[in-house]
Design a protein around this motif. Structure first.
Motif, PDB file in Angstrom:
ATOM      1  N   PRO A  10     -35.874 -58.451  30.037  1.00  0.00           N
ATOM      2  CA  PRO A  10     -37.312 -58.297  30.277  1.00  0.00           C
ATOM      3  C   PRO A  10     -37.639 -57.146  31.228  1.00  0.00           C
ATOM      4  CG  PRO A  10     -36.732 -60.603  30.353  1.00  0.00           C
ATOM      5  CD  PRO A  10     -35.441 -59.835  30.257  1.00  0.00           C
ATOM      6  N   SER A  11     -36.801 -56.910  32.220  1.00  0.00           N
ATOM      7  CA  SER A  11     -37.055 -55.805  33.139  1.00  0.00           C
ATOM      8  C   SER A  11     -36.924 -54.468  32.416  1.00  0.00           C
ATOM      9  CB  SER A  11     -36.098 -55.846  34.323  1.00  0.00           C
ATOM     10  OG  SER A  11     -36.404 -56.949  35.155  1.00  0.00           O
ATOM     11  N   VAL A  13     -37.381 -53.955  29.190  1.00  0.00           N
ATOM     12  CA  VAL A  13     -38.531 -53.842  28.282  1.00  0.00           C
ATOM     13  C   VAL A  13     -39.777 -53.433  29.066  1.00  0.00           C
ATOM     14  CG1 VAL A  13     -40.069 -55.145  26.757  1.00  0.00           C
ATOM     15  CG2 VAL A  13     -37.604 -55.407  26.560  1.00  0.00           C
ATOM     16  N   ASN A  14     -39.958 -53.974  30.265  1.00  0.00           N
ATOM     17  CA  ASN A  14     -41.085 -53.556  31.100  1.00  0.00           C
ATOM     18  C   ASN A  14     -40.993 -52.075  31.435  1.00  0.00           C
ATOM     19  OD1 ASN A  14     -42.208 -56.082  31.153  1.00  0.00           O
ATOM     20  ND2 ASN A  14     -41.391 -56.630  33.158  1.00  0.00           N
ATOM     21  N   GLY A  15     -39.797 -51.574  31.679  1.00  0.00           N
ATOM     22  CA  GLY A  15     -39.608 -50.155  31.966  1.00  0.00           C
ATOM     23  C   GLY A  15     -39.983 -49.289  30.773  1.00  0.00           C
ATOM     24  N   ALA A  17     -42.051 -50.176  28.359  1.00  0.00           N
ATOM     25  CA  ALA A  17     -43.510 -50.282  28.218  1.00  0.00           C
ATOM     26  C   ALA A  17     -44.220 -49.382  29.229  1.00  0.00           C
ATOM     27  CB  ALA A  17     -43.950 -51.734  28.393  1.00  0.00           C
ATOM     28  N   ALA A  18     -43.676 -49.257  30.411  1.00  0.00           N
ATOM     29  CA  ALA A  18     -44.275 -48.396  31.436  1.00  0.00           C
ATOM     30  C   ALA A  18     -44.216 -46.933  31.013  1.00  0.00           C
ATOM     31  CB  ALA A  18     -43.578 -48.594  32.778  1.00  0.00           C
ATOM     32  N   LEU A  54     -44.103 -48.461  38.040  1.00  0.00           N
ATOM     33  CA  LEU A  54     -43.630 -49.652  37.330  1.00  0.00           C
ATOM     34  C   LEU A  54     -42.324 -49.373  36.597  1.00  0.00           C
ATOM     35  CD1 LEU A  54     -44.002 -52.564  36.396  1.00  0.00           C
ATOM     36  CD2 LEU A  54     -45.364 -51.689  34.500  1.00  0.00           C
ATOM     37  N   ALA A  55     -42.208 -48.196  35.987  1.00  0.00           N
ATOM     38  CA  ALA A  55     -40.975 -47.855  35.267  1.00  0.00           C
ATOM     39  C   ALA A  55     -39.789 -47.788  36.229  1.00  0.00           C
ATOM     40  CB  ALA A  55     -41.144 -46.526  34.531  1.00  0.00           C
ATOM     41  N   SER A  58     -38.943 -51.358  37.335  1.00  0.00           N
ATOM     42  CA  SER A  58     -38.366 -52.170  36.260  1.00  0.00           C
ATOM     43  C   SER A  58     -36.944 -51.752  35.932  1.00  0.00           C
ATOM     44  CB  SER A  58     -39.247 -52.077  35.012  1.00  0.00           C
ATOM     45  OG  SER A  58     -40.510 -52.644  35.262  1.00  0.00           O
ATOM     46  N   ASN A  61     -34.707 -52.823  38.720  1.00  0.00           N
ATOM     47  CA  ASN A  61     -34.509 -54.271  38.661  1.00  0.00           C
ATOM     48  C   ASN A  61     -33.569 -54.641  37.515  1.00  0.00           C
ATOM     49  OD1 ASN A  61     -35.147 -56.686  39.974  1.00  0.00           O
ATOM     50  ND2 ASN A  61     -36.539 -57.264  38.339  1.00  0.00           N
TER      51      ASN A  61
END
Length: 124
Positions: A10-11, A13-15, A17-18, A54-55, A58, A61
């Motif tokens: 998930p981290s 994927v968040n990166g 998405a960012a 955020l990228a 993420s 992380n």
């Protein structure tokens, strides 16, 4: 003590998405400037800056050994929880989450018996 950690997937994927959000911010800036809405361009700049932050967070992380708590359940032997290290001198009730007085045998809030990891590891 068990703690909950964010999954690496998930981290990551968040990166990703960012990065997409940053690309949208660049698109926003170009479109706002081309239609004469130059006053809207700063919103795109803010969007890009927040997406980059955020990228970075993420991806860090996703690849860090000690990541912040949210999803996976792990032991301290697998990886320590930074929040537990910060509050190592404080004890909390495993049932209701309230702070416990020193040497408490029962929680003053919910009345449950306090299980000490060092004395009784069967509850973990």
């Amino acid at each position: 003590m068990k703690s909950i950690k964010p999954g690496r997937g998930p981290s990551a994927v968040n990166g990703i998405a960012a990065i997409g959000a940053a690309a949208f911010g660049v698109f926003w800036i170009i479109m706002a400037s081309s239609i004469g809405g130059g006053f809207m361009a700063p919103f795109g700049i803010i969007f890009v800056v927040l997406a980059i932050v955020l990228a970075v967070y993420s991806f860090r992380n996703a690849s860090a050994k000690n990541r912040y708590s949210v999803i996976d359940i792990v032991d301290d032997s697998e990886e320590p929880d930074p929040l537990n290290q910060r509050h190592a001198d404080q004890k909390f009730c495993a049932h209701c989450g309230k702070r416990l007085p020193e040497n408490a045998n029962f929680c003053p809030s919910c009345g449950e018996k306090i299980m000490d990891e060092k004395r009784d590891s069967s509850w973990a």
